[in-house]
Design a protein around this motif. Structure first.
Motif, PDB file in Angstrom:
ATOM      1  N   ILE A  34      45.545  43.496  44.833  1.00  0.00           N
ATOM      2  CA  ILE A  34      44.627  42.406  44.553  1.00  0.00           C
ATOM      3  C   ILE A  34      45.284  41.510  43.511  1.00  0.00           C
ATOM      4  CG2 ILE A  34      42.353  41.754  43.696  1.00  0.00           C
ATOM      5  CD1 ILE A  34      41.423  44.586  44.597  1.00  0.00           C
ATOM      6  N   THR A  36      45.211  38.171  41.013  1.00  0.00           N
ATOM      7  CA  THR A  36      44.214  37.404  40.279  1.00  0.00           C
ATOM      8  C   THR A  36      44.883  36.577  39.202  1.00  0.00           C
ATOM      9  OG1 THR A  36      42.070  37.503  39.187  1.00  0.00           O
ATOM     10  CG2 THR A  36      43.676  39.192  38.577  1.00  0.00           C
ATOM     11  N   TYR A  59      45.148  40.917  48.757  1.00  0.00           N
ATOM     12  CA  TYR A  59      43.883  40.204  48.649  1.00  0.00           C
ATOM     13  C   TYR A  59      43.867  39.423  47.340  1.00  0.00           C
ATOM     14  CZ  TYR A  59      43.037  43.919  51.960  1.00  0.00           C
ATOM     15  OH  TYR A  59      43.146  44.786  53.020  1.00  0.00           O
ATOM     16  N   THR A  60      43.062  38.390  47.281  1.00  0.00           N
ATOM     17  CA  THR A  60      42.913  37.595  46.063  1.00  0.00           C
ATOM     18  C   THR A  60      41.489  37.753  45.549  1.00  0.00           C
ATOM     19  OG1 THR A  60      44.507  35.982  46.891  1.00  0.00           O
ATOM     20  CG2 THR A  60      43.102  35.274  45.086  1.00  0.00           C
ATOM     21  N   LEU A  61      41.363  37.979  44.270  1.00  0.00           N
ATOM     22  CA  LEU A  61      40.046  38.107  43.652  1.00  0.00           C
ATOM     23  C   LEU A  61      39.382  36.735  43.661  1.00  0.00           C
ATOM     24  CD1 LEU A  61      38.016  39.909  42.123  1.00  0.00           C
ATOM     25  CD2 LEU A  61      39.177  39.230  40.018  1.00  0.00           C
TER      26      LEU A  61
END
Length: 78
Positions: A34, A36, A59-61
């Motif tokens: 993740i 961020t 994934y991106t926060l």
């Protein structure tokens, strides 16, 4: 930004230094990652770059750390 507060056990990989970190991050290639930043914009760029390097579960926060803090979730300064 990292010293002002980050998610526990986060790794600090500044966007301009990502290429030099790829070898170090290789051990996480099969694990979810993740990305961020303060608002999510730089995190999204880093996520795209990681995918180009073969990282699949990136994934991106959404909303970045500002949204994380807004949801009263914990940050650490350690």
């Amino acid at each position: 930004e990292f010293q002002q507060g980050h998610i526990l056990n986060a790794l600090h990989v500044p966007e301009p230094q990502l290429d030099s970190w790829i070898e170090k991050l290789a051990k996480y290639r099969s694990r979810p990652i993740i990305t961020t930043c303060r608002t999510g914009q730089s995190g999204a760029k880093v996520a795209g770059a990681l995918r180009k390097h073969g990282f699949e579960r990136v994934y991106t926060l959404s909303g970045g750390l500002a949204a994380w803090e807004g949801a009263s979730l914990p940050l650490t300064k350690k």
